[in-house]
Design an enzyme around this catalytic site. Sequence first.
Site, PDB file in Angstrom:
ATOM      1  N   ASP A  68       0.899  -1.290  -0.026  1.00 13.49           N
ATOM      2  CA  ASP A  68       0.050   0.131   0.084  1.00 13.49           C
ATOM      3  C   ASP A  68       1.025   1.148   0.131  1.00 13.49           C
ATOM      4  O   ASP A  68       0.532   2.087  -0.634  1.00 13.49           O
ATOM      5  CB  ASP A  68      -1.112  -0.037   1.235  1.00 13.49           C
ATOM      6  CG  ASP A  68      -1.936   1.282   1.220  1.00 13.49           C
ATOM      7  OD1 ASP A  68      -2.550   1.416   0.335  1.00 13.49           O
ATOM      8  OD2 ASP A  68      -1.591   1.940   2.432  1.00 13.49           O
ATOM      9  N   GLU A  88      -2.099  -4.941  -3.542  1.00 11.47           N
ATOM     10  CA  GLU A  88      -1.163  -4.265  -3.031  1.00 11.47           C
ATOM     11  C   GLU A  88       0.021  -5.487  -2.489  1.00 11.47           C
ATOM     12  O   GLU A  88       1.105  -4.886  -2.513  1.00 11.47           O
ATOM     13  CB  GLU A  88      -1.708  -3.634  -1.689  1.00 11.47           C
ATOM     14  CG  GLU A  88      -2.543  -2.558  -2.182  1.00 11.47           C
ATOM     15  CD  GLU A  88      -3.430  -1.868  -1.143  1.00 11.47           C
ATOM     16  OE1 GLU A  88      -3.791  -0.542  -1.180  1.00 11.47           O
ATOM     17  OE2 GLU A  88      -3.538  -2.482  -0.101  1.00 11.47           O
TER      18      GLU A  88
END
Length: 253
Positions: A71, A143
Site C-alpha cells: 500500500d 497491494e
Amino acid sequence: MKFKFKFFGKVKGKLPQGDSSWQKKAEVLQKKIGYKFRNIDYLKLAMTHLSFVRKSDSKLGSFERMEFFGDAILGFLVAECLFNKYPEKKEGYLSKLKSKVGSEKYLAHIAKELSLGDTLFLSHDESRSGGRKRASILSDALESLICAIYLDGGIDEARKFVASKCLQNFEKEVTRDYLQNYKSLVQEYFQGKFQALPTYKIASEEGPEHAKVFYVEVFFDGKFWGKGSGVNKKAAQQDAAKAVWQKIKSEKR
C-alpha cells in the site's frame, strides 16, 4: 548526496506448495503482469490469505504484512506519477485523484482484470462464500503483489508494474460511476445547504458471519432520505448515499 536503500525481505514459515494447477495459474499470472519471479515464495506469500493460514494449522504468514508495505509502495508510485504528469495542478486535485487510484474498488477492478483471485490460497469456506471475487480481498492481494514484485525485483520493477497495470488509462477509468464517492457528494450537499450532515443507521444485518449483508438507511432532521445494502457497513453506506444523491439530482431538475 544520494542514498541507496534496499529492503532484504525474508519469507518466514512453511509456505503452501501449490499443486500443479496452481503452478500453471502462477505462470499465467506472471505472463499477464509481465514479470517473472526469481523467488516464487514471494508470490506464494502475496497470494496467501489469512483464512488459509487459520485452517492450515501452520505458522506461515498471510499477505497482511505485504499488503501494508505494498500500500505504501503504491501510494508513493502513484504520487510520483501524478506529481510529474500534472505540474499545474494543486495538492487538493492530486490528492483526490490519488485517493481514487488507491481505492478498494479501483484496485479490485485491476485485480479482476489480472484474474488474481484464481491464484489465491483461501480456506474452503472463504472460497465457497465468494472470496475470490470479494473486492476487499482482491484489493489487498494486489497491494501484496506490488510488495512481492518490489522485494523480488526492486523499485524499478514495481514502478513498471504500477505504470502498466494500475496507471494505464487511469484518467478514464477513475471517472466511471463505480468509483464515485457518493457519501462525500451527499455530505457536501447537506453541509452547503443545511450546514449539517445526515446520519447513517444500520437497519438490519443478514446472513452468516463470513457472508453478511448490511442494510443502511439515511436520515436528516428526522426525515428518511434513502437506503442501501452492502457486504460491509462502508459499502452499504455508499449504496445508501448513492440512492440519496440520485434523489437530490432528480429534485434539482
